[in-house]
Design a protein around this motif. Structure first.
Motif, PDB file in Angstrom:
ATOM      1  N   ASP A 111       0.828  -1.209   0.000  1.00  0.00           N
ATOM      2  CA  ASP A 111       0.000   0.000   0.000  1.00  0.00           C
ATOM      3  C   ASP A 111       0.865   1.262   0.000  1.00  0.00           C
ATOM      4  O   ASP A 111       0.559   2.232  -0.690  1.00  0.00           O
ATOM      5  CB  ASP A 111      -0.947  -0.003   1.196  1.00  0.00           C
ATOM      6  CG  ASP A 111      -2.012  -1.088   1.090  1.00  0.00           C
ATOM      7  OD1 ASP A 111      -2.331  -1.516  -0.043  1.00  0.00           O
ATOM      8  OD2 ASP A 111      -2.515  -1.512   2.145  1.00  0.00           O
ATOM      9  N   GLY A 145      -8.338   6.389 -10.609  1.00  0.00           N
ATOM     10  CA  GLY A 145      -8.426   5.041 -10.058  1.00  0.00           C
ATOM     11  C   GLY A 145      -9.684   4.330 -10.485  1.00  0.00           C
ATOM     12  O   GLY A 145     -10.615   4.935 -11.023  1.00  0.00           O
ATOM     13  N   THR A 146      -9.695   3.049 -10.260  1.00  0.00           N
ATOM     14  CA  THR A 146     -10.852   2.196 -10.507  1.00  0.00           C
ATOM     15  C   THR A 146     -10.713   0.980  -9.601  1.00  0.00           C
ATOM     16  O   THR A 146      -9.882   0.984  -8.689  1.00  0.00           O
ATOM     17  CB  THR A 146     -10.950   1.800 -12.006  1.00  0.00           C
ATOM     18  OG1 THR A 146     -12.209   1.179 -12.241  1.00  0.00           O
ATOM     19  CG2 THR A 146      -9.837   0.873 -12.430  1.00  0.00           C
ATOM     20  N   THR A 147     -11.498  -0.037  -9.848  1.00  0.00           N
ATOM     21  CA  THR A 147     -11.362  -1.281  -9.090  1.00  0.00           C
ATOM     22  C   THR A 147     -11.270  -2.462 -10.043  1.00  0.00           C
ATOM     23  O   THR A 147     -11.792  -2.433 -11.155  1.00  0.00           O
ATOM     24  CB  THR A 147     -12.551  -1.515  -8.126  1.00  0.00           C
ATOM     25  OG1 THR A 147     -13.753  -1.509  -8.886  1.00  0.00           O
ATOM     26  CG2 THR A 147     -12.611  -0.455  -7.045  1.00  0.00           C
ATOM     27  N   TRP A 148     -10.604  -3.481  -9.573  1.00  0.00           N
ATOM     28  CA  TRP A 148     -10.484  -4.769 -10.259  1.00  0.00           C
ATOM     29  C   TRP A 148     -10.569  -5.837  -9.171  1.00  0.00           C
ATOM     30  O   TRP A 148      -9.827  -5.781  -8.191  1.00  0.00           O
ATOM     31  CB  TRP A 148      -9.150  -4.864 -11.000  1.00  0.00           C
ATOM     32  CG  TRP A 148      -8.815  -6.231 -11.508  1.00  0.00           C
ATOM     33  CD1 TRP A 148      -9.373  -6.861 -12.581  1.00  0.00           C
ATOM     34  CD2 TRP A 148      -7.844  -7.133 -10.968  1.00  0.00           C
ATOM     35  NE1 TRP A 148      -8.804  -8.105 -12.743  1.00  0.00           N
ATOM     36  CE2 TRP A 148      -7.863  -8.293 -11.765  1.00  0.00           C
ATOM     37  CE3 TRP A 148      -6.962  -7.075  -9.888  1.00  0.00           C
ATOM     38  CZ2 TRP A 148      -7.040  -9.387 -11.524  1.00  0.00           C
ATOM     39  CZ3 TRP A 148      -6.149  -8.162  -9.650  1.00  0.00           C
ATOM     40  CH2 TRP A 148      -6.185  -9.298 -10.450  1.00  0.00           C
ATOM     41  N   ARG A 149     -11.516  -6.740  -9.294  1.00  0.00           N
ATOM     42  CA  ARG A 149     -11.704  -7.791  -8.291  1.00  0.00           C
ATOM     43  C   ARG A 149     -11.857  -7.205  -6.885  1.00  0.00           C
ATOM     44  O   ARG A 149     -11.251  -7.693  -5.937  1.00  0.00           O
ATOM     45  CB  ARG A 149     -10.527  -8.761  -8.291  1.00  0.00           C
ATOM     46  CG  ARG A 149     -10.445  -9.680  -9.437  1.00  0.00           C
ATOM     47  CD  ARG A 149      -9.250 -10.590  -9.237  1.00  0.00           C
ATOM     48  NE  ARG A 149      -9.499 -11.913  -9.741  1.00  0.00           N
ATOM     49  CZ  ARG A 149      -8.903 -12.985  -9.299  1.00  0.00           C
ATOM     50  NH1 ARG A 149      -8.027 -12.905  -8.319  1.00  0.00           N
ATOM     51  NH2 ARG A 149      -9.155 -14.151  -9.822  1.00  0.00           N
ATOM     52  N   ASP A 150     -12.599  -6.155  -6.758  1.00  0.00           N
ATOM     53  CA  ASP A 150     -12.825  -5.463  -5.487  1.00  0.00           C
ATOM     54  C   ASP A 150     -11.551  -4.863  -4.887  1.00  0.00           C
ATOM     55  O   ASP A 150     -11.508  -4.558  -3.700  1.00  0.00           O
ATOM     56  CB  ASP A 150     -13.482  -6.395  -4.455  1.00  0.00           C
ATOM     57  CG  ASP A 150     -14.872  -6.803  -4.873  1.00  0.00           C
ATOM     58  OD1 ASP A 150     -15.545  -6.007  -5.561  1.00  0.00           O
ATOM     59  OD2 ASP A 150     -15.297  -7.923  -4.527  1.00  0.00           O
ATOM     60  N   ARG A 151     -10.543  -4.663  -5.690  1.00  0.00           N
ATOM     61  CA  ARG A 151      -9.291  -4.058  -5.232  1.00  0.00           C
ATOM     62  C   ARG A 151      -9.136  -2.693  -5.897  1.00  0.00           C
ATOM     63  O   ARG A 151      -9.404  -2.554  -7.090  1.00  0.00           O
ATOM     64  CB  ARG A 151      -8.091  -4.913  -5.608  1.00  0.00           C
ATOM     65  CG  ARG A 151      -8.097  -6.240  -4.947  1.00  0.00           C
ATOM     66  CD  ARG A 151      -6.775  -6.944  -5.146  1.00  0.00           C
ATOM     67  NE  ARG A 151      -6.821  -8.188  -4.419  1.00  0.00           N
ATOM     68  CZ  ARG A 151      -6.655  -8.302  -3.120  1.00  0.00           C
ATOM     69  NH1 ARG A 151      -6.403  -7.250  -2.398  1.00  0.00           N
ATOM     70  NH2 ARG A 151      -6.724  -9.474  -2.526  1.00  0.00           N
ATOM     71  N   PRO A 152      -8.665  -1.714  -5.153  1.00  0.00           N
ATOM     72  CA  PRO A 152      -8.403  -0.417  -5.781  1.00  0.00           C
ATOM     73  C   PRO A 152      -7.241  -0.528  -6.774  1.00  0.00           C
ATOM     74  O   PRO A 152      -6.261  -1.224  -6.511  1.00  0.00           O
ATOM     75  CB  PRO A 152      -8.039   0.498  -4.614  1.00  0.00           C
ATOM     76  CG  PRO A 152      -7.914  -0.352  -3.414  1.00  0.00           C
ATOM     77  CD  PRO A 152      -8.403  -1.725  -3.733  1.00  0.00           C
ATOM     78  N   VAL A 153      -7.388   0.139  -7.896  1.00  0.00           N
ATOM     79  CA  VAL A 153      -6.346   0.167  -8.923  1.00  0.00           C
ATOM     80  C   VAL A 153      -5.955   1.613  -9.168  1.00  0.00           C
ATOM     81  O   VAL A 153      -6.816   2.461  -9.429  1.00  0.00           O
ATOM     82  CB  VAL A 153      -6.832  -0.466 -10.242  1.00  0.00           C
ATOM     83  CG1 VAL A 153      -5.775  -0.345 -11.339  1.00  0.00           C
ATOM     84  CG2 VAL A 153      -7.232  -1.922 -10.038  1.00  0.00           C
ATOM     85  N   THR A 154      -4.684   1.897  -9.069  1.00  0.00           N
ATOM     86  CA  THR A 154      -4.159   3.214  -9.419  1.00  0.00           C
ATOM     87  C   THR A 154      -3.980   3.255 -10.926  1.00  0.00           C
ATOM     88  O   THR A 154      -3.409   2.334 -11.509  1.00  0.00           O
ATOM     89  CB  THR A 154      -2.802   3.460  -8.723  1.00  0.00           C
ATOM     90  OG1 THR A 154      -3.010   3.500  -7.312  1.00  0.00           O
ATOM     91  CG2 THR A 154      -2.165   4.757  -9.189  1.00  0.00           C
ATOM     92  N   ALA A 194      -2.146  -2.453  -8.858  1.00  0.00           N
ATOM     93  CA  ALA A 194      -2.966  -2.880  -7.719  1.00  0.00           C
ATOM     94  C   ALA A 194      -2.111  -3.685  -6.755  1.00  0.00           C
ATOM     95  O   ALA A 194      -1.171  -4.367  -7.166  1.00  0.00           O
ATOM     96  CB  ALA A 194      -4.148  -3.727  -8.206  1.00  0.00           C
TER      97      ALA A 194
END
Length: 176
Positions: free
Chosen positions: A17, A36-45, A68
């Motif tokens: 992190d 940012g967005t999410t992928w598999r409920d993970r934050p993505v920068t 991520a």
């Protein structure tokens, strides 16, 4: 009747992190738009920027960084994330795809533990989607002591070869 609570994806380590927070700062300091967005409920920068240079004969290079934090990386996860990142960047890019525009994607998974097969896969070659989307998957292994191992393909590619120096320069700046 027993109820099972659906837990969100396990949290990555504090070191991963912290690395992502520093990545966001490096991207912004270089004039890159950071979202940012999410992928598999993970934050993505997400970092995105466009560059044109005379030596590229007027071609615009769009660079996308998608990163991520995950608890561990194997080849299947890195392959999945890379495919997702290429598709995501394809939808983000501006202008017309083709000979006058190229998209360079750096999909990175930051983790305390990457399996050797994932590192090998990342270092093997660039991944090409069509002729104008070139991805260079990255594994970033972090530890609490601040030691980091970055693995990616650092060679040329058949498509987008004139951008190799540019993408490697940016990768070195963003993923020290």
């Amino acid at each position: 009747m027993t109820q099972h609570q659906s837990d969100p994806a396990p949290a990555a380590t504090g070191a991963a992190d912290s690395y992502l927070a520093a990545l966001r700062q490096r991207l912004a300091a270089d004039g890159t738009l950071v979202t940012g967005t999410t992928w598999r409920d993970r934050p993505v920068t997400i970092g995105s920027r466009s560059d044109r240079k005379a030596r590229w004969f007027g071609t615009k290079a769009e660079l996308f960084v998608l990163a991520a934090a995950v608890p561990g990386v194997d080849q299947a996860l890195l392959t999945e994330f890379t495919g997702w990142a290429l598709d995501y960047a394809k939808n983000l890019r501006g202008g017309l795809s083709g000979a006058r525009n190229a998209a360079l994607i750096l999909p990175a998974l930051v983790t305390p533990s990457a399996q050797p097969a994932a590192r090998t896969w990342a270092a093997q070659d660039a991944r090409v989607l069509g002729t104008s989307l070139i991805g260079r998957p990255i594994t970033v292994e972090t530890t609490g002591s601040g030691v980091t191992r970055v693995t990616m393909y650092r060679g040329g590619s058949m498509y987008g070869g004139m951008f190799t120096g540019h993408v490697l320069e940016k990768a070195a700046l963003y993923f020290p």
